[in-house]
Design a protein around this motif. Structure first.
Motif, PDB file in Angstrom:
ATOM      1  N   PRO A  38       0.783  -1.237   0.000  1.00 13.60           N
ATOM      2  CA  PRO A  38       0.000   0.000   0.000  1.00 13.60           C
ATOM      3  C   PRO A  38       0.818   1.292   0.000  1.00 13.60           C
ATOM      4  O   PRO A  38       0.327   2.330  -0.419  1.00 13.60           O
ATOM      5  CB  PRO A  38      -0.825  -0.104   1.289  1.00 13.60           C
ATOM      6  N   ARG A  39       2.067   1.242   0.427  1.00 10.45           N
ATOM      7  CA  ARG A  39       2.879   2.463   0.513  1.00 10.45           C
ATOM      8  C   ARG A  39       3.907   2.583  -0.610  1.00 10.45           C
ATOM      9  O   ARG A  39       4.691   3.535  -0.632  1.00 10.45           O
ATOM     10  CB  ARG A  39       3.578   2.521   1.867  1.00 10.45           C
ATOM     11  N   LEU A  40       3.900   1.638  -1.550  1.00 12.94           N
ATOM     12  CA  LEU A  40       4.916   1.633  -2.609  1.00 12.94           C
ATOM     13  C   LEU A  40       4.821   2.901  -3.452  1.00 12.94           C
ATOM     14  O   LEU A  40       3.776   3.201  -4.026  1.00 12.94           O
ATOM     15  CB  LEU A  40       4.772   0.392  -3.493  1.00 12.94           C
ATOM     16  N   GLU A  41       5.943   3.643  -3.515  1.00 17.50           N
ATOM     17  CA  GLU A  41       6.003   4.882  -4.286  1.00 17.50           C
ATOM     18  C   GLU A  41       6.888   4.743  -5.524  1.00 17.50           C
ATOM     19  O   GLU A  41       6.667   5.405  -6.525  1.00 17.50           O
ATOM     20  CB  GLU A  41       6.551   6.028  -3.424  1.00 17.50           C
ATOM     21  N   THR A  42       7.909   3.885  -5.431  1.00 19.17           N
ATOM     22  CA  THR A  42       8.828   3.701  -6.550  1.00 19.17           C
ATOM     23  C   THR A  42       9.003   2.211  -6.823  1.00 19.17           C
ATOM     24  O   THR A  42       9.331   1.448  -5.920  1.00 19.17           O
ATOM     25  CB  THR A  42      10.219   4.310  -6.237  1.00 19.17           C
ATOM     26  N   LEU A  43       8.757   1.833  -8.066  1.00 17.73           N
ATOM     27  CA  LEU A  43       9.002   0.467  -8.510  1.00 17.73           C
ATOM     28  C   LEU A  43       9.912   0.564  -9.729  1.00 17.73           C
ATOM     29  O   LEU A  43       9.533   1.124 -10.759  1.00 17.73           O
ATOM     30  CB  LEU A  43       7.699  -0.248  -8.873  1.00 17.73           C
ATOM     31  N   SER A  44      11.116   0.062  -9.569  1.00 14.16           N
ATOM     32  CA  SER A  44      12.116   0.141 -10.629  1.00 14.16           C
ATOM     33  C   SER A  44      12.506  -1.279 -11.045  1.00 14.16           C
ATOM     34  O   SER A  44      13.018  -2.038 -10.239  1.00 14.16           O
ATOM     35  CB  SER A  44      13.337   0.913 -10.104  1.00 14.16           C
ATOM     36  N   ALA A  45      12.225  -1.618 -12.307  1.00 13.95           N
ATOM     37  CA  ALA A  45      12.539  -2.961 -12.803  1.00 13.95           C
ATOM     38  C   ALA A  45      13.013  -2.923 -14.260  1.00 13.95           C
ATOM     39  O   ALA A  45      12.570  -3.717 -15.081  1.00 13.95           O
ATOM     40  CB  ALA A  45      11.320  -3.866 -12.652  1.00 13.95           C
ATOM     41  N   PRO A  46      13.940  -2.000 -14.583  1.00 14.72           N
ATOM     42  CA  PRO A  46      14.457  -2.004 -15.954  1.00 14.72           C
ATOM     43  C   PRO A  46      15.411  -3.172 -16.183  1.00 14.72           C
ATOM     44  O   PRO A  46      15.912  -3.769 -15.227  1.00 14.72           O
ATOM     45  CB  PRO A  46      15.201  -0.665 -16.044  1.00 14.72           C
ATOM     46  N   SER A  47      15.621  -3.482 -17.450  1.00 15.12           N
ATOM     47  CA  SER A  47      16.599  -4.507 -17.854  1.00 15.12           C
ATOM     48  C   SER A  47      16.317  -5.868 -17.229  1.00 15.12           C
ATOM     49  O   SER A  47      17.180  -6.488 -16.618  1.00 15.12           O
ATOM     50  CB  SER A  47      18.028  -4.053 -17.521  1.00 15.12           C
ATOM     51  N   ASN A  48      15.066  -6.300 -17.354  1.00 16.80           N
ATOM     52  CA  ASN A  48      14.656  -7.642 -16.963  1.00 16.80           C
ATOM     53  C   ASN A  48      14.079  -8.311 -18.207  1.00 16.80           C
ATOM     54  O   ASN A  48      14.321  -7.851 -19.323  1.00 16.80           O
ATOM     55  CB  ASN A  48      13.622  -7.570 -15.827  1.00 16.80           C
ATOM     56  N   ASP A  49      13.297  -9.347 -18.021  1.00 15.74           N
ATOM     57  CA  ASP A  49      12.639 -10.031 -19.135  1.00 15.74           C
ATOM     58  C   ASP A  49      11.126  -9.948 -19.004  1.00 15.74           C
ATOM     59  O   ASP A  49      10.408 -10.856 -19.428  1.00 15.74           O
ATOM     60  CB  ASP A  49      13.075 -11.504 -19.182  1.00 15.74           C
ATOM     61  N   LEU A  50      10.625  -8.871 -18.384  1.00 21.03           N
ATOM     62  CA  LEU A  50       9.191  -8.748 -18.130  1.00 21.03           C
ATOM     63  C   LEU A  50       8.398  -8.724 -19.434  1.00 21.03           C
ATOM     64  O   LEU A  50       8.703  -7.960 -20.347  1.00 21.03           O
ATOM     65  CB  LEU A  50       8.892  -7.468 -17.342  1.00 21.03           C
ATOM     66  N   THR A  51       7.381  -9.587 -19.502  1.00 19.90           N
ATOM     67  CA  THR A  51       6.504  -9.609 -20.663  1.00 19.90           C
ATOM     68  C   THR A  51       5.135  -9.016 -20.338  1.00 19.90           C
ATOM     69  O   THR A  51       4.373  -8.683 -21.238  1.00 19.90           O
ATOM     70  CB  THR A  51       6.314 -11.051 -21.186  1.00 19.90           C
ATOM     71  N   SER A  52       4.827  -8.889 -19.040  1.00 24.78           N
ATOM     72  CA  SER A  52       3.553  -8.291 -18.629  1.00 24.78           C
ATOM     73  C   SER A  52       3.672  -7.776 -17.207  1.00 24.78           C
ATOM     74  O   SER A  52       4.623  -8.097 -16.492  1.00 24.78           O
ATOM     75  CB  SER A  52       2.421  -9.313 -18.726  1.00 24.78           C
ATOM     76  N   LEU A  53       2.693  -6.989 -16.811  1.00 28.41           N
ATOM     77  CA  LEU A  53       2.595  -6.480 -15.441  1.00 28.41           C
ATOM     78  C   LEU A  53       1.333  -7.051 -14.813  1.00 28.41           C
ATOM     79  O   LEU A  53       0.381  -7.370 -15.518  1.00 28.41           O
ATOM     80  CB  LEU A  53       2.511  -4.952 -15.443  1.00 28.41           C
ATOM     81  N   PRO A  54       1.283  -7.143 -13.488  1.00 21.44           N
ATOM     82  CA  PRO A  54       0.051  -7.632 -12.848  1.00 21.44           C
ATOM     83  C   PRO A  54      -1.125  -6.722 -13.184  1.00 21.44           C
ATOM     84  O   PRO A  54      -0.988  -5.492 -13.198  1.00 21.44           O
ATOM     85  CB  PRO A  54       0.368  -7.561 -11.346  1.00 21.44           C
ATOM     86  N   GLY A  55      -2.268  -7.315 -13.446  1.00 22.25           N
ATOM     87  CA  GLY A  55      -3.463  -6.549 -13.798  1.00 22.25           C
ATOM     88  C   GLY A  55      -3.908  -5.599 -12.706  1.00 22.25           C
ATOM     89  O   GLY A  55      -4.518  -4.567 -12.979  1.00 22.25           O
ATOM     90  N   ALA A  56      -3.600  -5.926 -11.456  1.00 20.99           N
ATOM     91  CA  ALA A  56      -4.050  -5.106 -10.328  1.00 20.99           C
ATOM     92  C   ALA A  56      -3.076  -3.978  -9.990  1.00 20.99           C
ATOM     93  O   ALA A  56      -3.183  -3.362  -8.935  1.00 20.99           O
ATOM     94  CB  ALA A  56      -4.262  -5.994  -9.102  1.00 20.99           C
ATOM     95  N   ILE A  57      -2.152  -3.656 -10.899  1.00 18.13           N
ATOM     96  CA  ILE A  57      -1.152  -2.631 -10.594  1.00 18.13           C
ATOM     97  C   ILE A  57      -1.802  -1.288 -10.267  1.00 18.13           C
ATOM     98  O   ILE A  57      -1.244  -0.472  -9.539  1.00 18.13           O
ATOM     99  CB  ILE A  57      -0.108  -2.491 -11.725  1.00 18.13           C
ATOM    100  N   GLY A  58      -3.014  -1.091 -10.733  1.00 20.02           N
ATOM    101  CA  GLY A  58      -3.742   0.139 -10.452  1.00 20.02           C
ATOM    102  C   GLY A  58      -4.072   0.329  -8.980  1.00 20.02           C
ATOM    103  O   GLY A  58      -4.401   1.431  -8.542  1.00 20.02           O
ATOM    104  N   SER A  59      -3.971  -0.718  -8.190  1.00 21.87           N
ATOM    105  CA  SER A  59      -4.246  -0.591  -6.759  1.00 21.87           C
ATOM    106  C   SER A  59      -3.086   0.079  -6.017  1.00 21.87           C
ATOM    107  O   SER A  59      -3.206   0.398  -4.835  1.00 21.87           O
ATOM    108  CB  SER A  59      -4.554  -1.958  -6.147  1.00 21.87           C
ATOM    109  N   LEU A  60      -1.983   0.307  -6.699  1.00 22.33           N
ATOM    110  CA  LEU A  60      -0.840   0.998  -6.088  1.00 22.33           C
ATOM    111  C   LEU A  60      -1.062   2.513  -6.199  1.00 22.33           C
ATOM    112  O   LEU A  60      -0.416   3.201  -6.991  1.00 22.33           O
ATOM    113  CB  LEU A  60       0.469   0.585  -6.768  1.00 22.33           C
ATOM    114  N   VAL A  61      -1.985   3.024  -5.394  1.00 23.90           N
ATOM    115  CA  VAL A  61      -2.400   4.428  -5.518  1.00 23.90           C
ATOM    116  C   VAL A  61      -1.316   5.425  -5.099  1.00 23.90           C
ATOM    117  O   VAL A  61      -1.377   6.585  -5.468  1.00 23.90           O
ATOM    118  CB  VAL A  61      -3.697   4.710  -4.731  1.00 23.90           C
ATOM    119  N   LYS A  62      -0.294   4.983  -4.364  1.00 24.19           N
ATOM    120  CA  LYS A  62       0.795   5.887  -3.969  1.00 24.19           C
ATOM    121  C   LYS A  62       1.983   5.814  -4.923  1.00 24.19           C
ATOM    122  O   LYS A  62       2.949   6.553  -4.763  1.00 24.19           O
ATOM    123  CB  LYS A  62       1.249   5.583  -2.539  1.00 24.19           C
TER     124      LYS A  62
END
Length: 160
Positions: A96-120
């Motif tokens: 609930p308090r996550l303000e910065t999510l940094s994940a460059p240079s990985n092999d991500l093909t998608s993000l979780p659908g609920a990422i919108g719940s990270l309102v901060k």
């Protein structure tokens, strides 16, 4: 401490004692830096660090994250740069308090659908992955000030 909680002693400069010292320091400071440790998985004890605000696991060999990461309710800054992550667990959206999510240079093909719940969430860095789309729920991240999804395979962006 059990052996499975510790890094393999073979990792140069990162003995089990050193990890224990970092975890003890993190209990006091709220900051845990595990950059360049050769980690292939997140040590079990990481999710037990009370009051953790900043977690940096950049430049490792992580291929997945444990769902137990959601226990870090006070986490504000999560850095996962330059690992081998193909996805992020849905439970990351329960921070609930996550303000910065940094994940460059990985092999991500998608993000979780609920990422919108990270309102901060204010800063989301996804440069240099294999994303083909961003979830529409991203538009619900009302605090988002910076989104860097350059060097991906995006055909379109979500419509607000």
């Amino acid at each position: 401490h059990t052996g499975k909680d510790l890094l393999p002693p073979s990792i140069m400069g990162n003995s089990p004692t050193k990890l224990s010292q970092r975890l003890e320091r993190a209990e006091k400071t709220g900051v845990l830096a595990l950059r360049d440790c050769g980690l292939e998985k997140v040590p079990d004890r990481v999710v037990s660090v009370a009051g953790l605000r900043v977690l940096d696991m950049s430049h490792n060999k992580l291929t997945s994250l444990p769902s137990s990461l959601s226990r870090l309710e006070g986490l504000k800054d999560l850095s996962l740069d330059a690992n081998k992550l193909a996805s992020l667990p849905a439970q990351i959206c329960m921070l609930p308090r996550l303000e910065t999510l940094s994940a460059p240079s990985n092999d991500l093909t998608s993000l979780p659908g609920a990422i919108g719940s990270l309102v901060k969430l204010r800063k989301l860095v996804l440069t240099g992955n294999r994303l083909t789309a961003l979830p529409d729920s991203l538009c619900a991240c009302s605090s988002l000030q910076l989104l860097d999804a350059s060097r991906n395979r995006l055909a379109a962006l979500p419509e607000a």
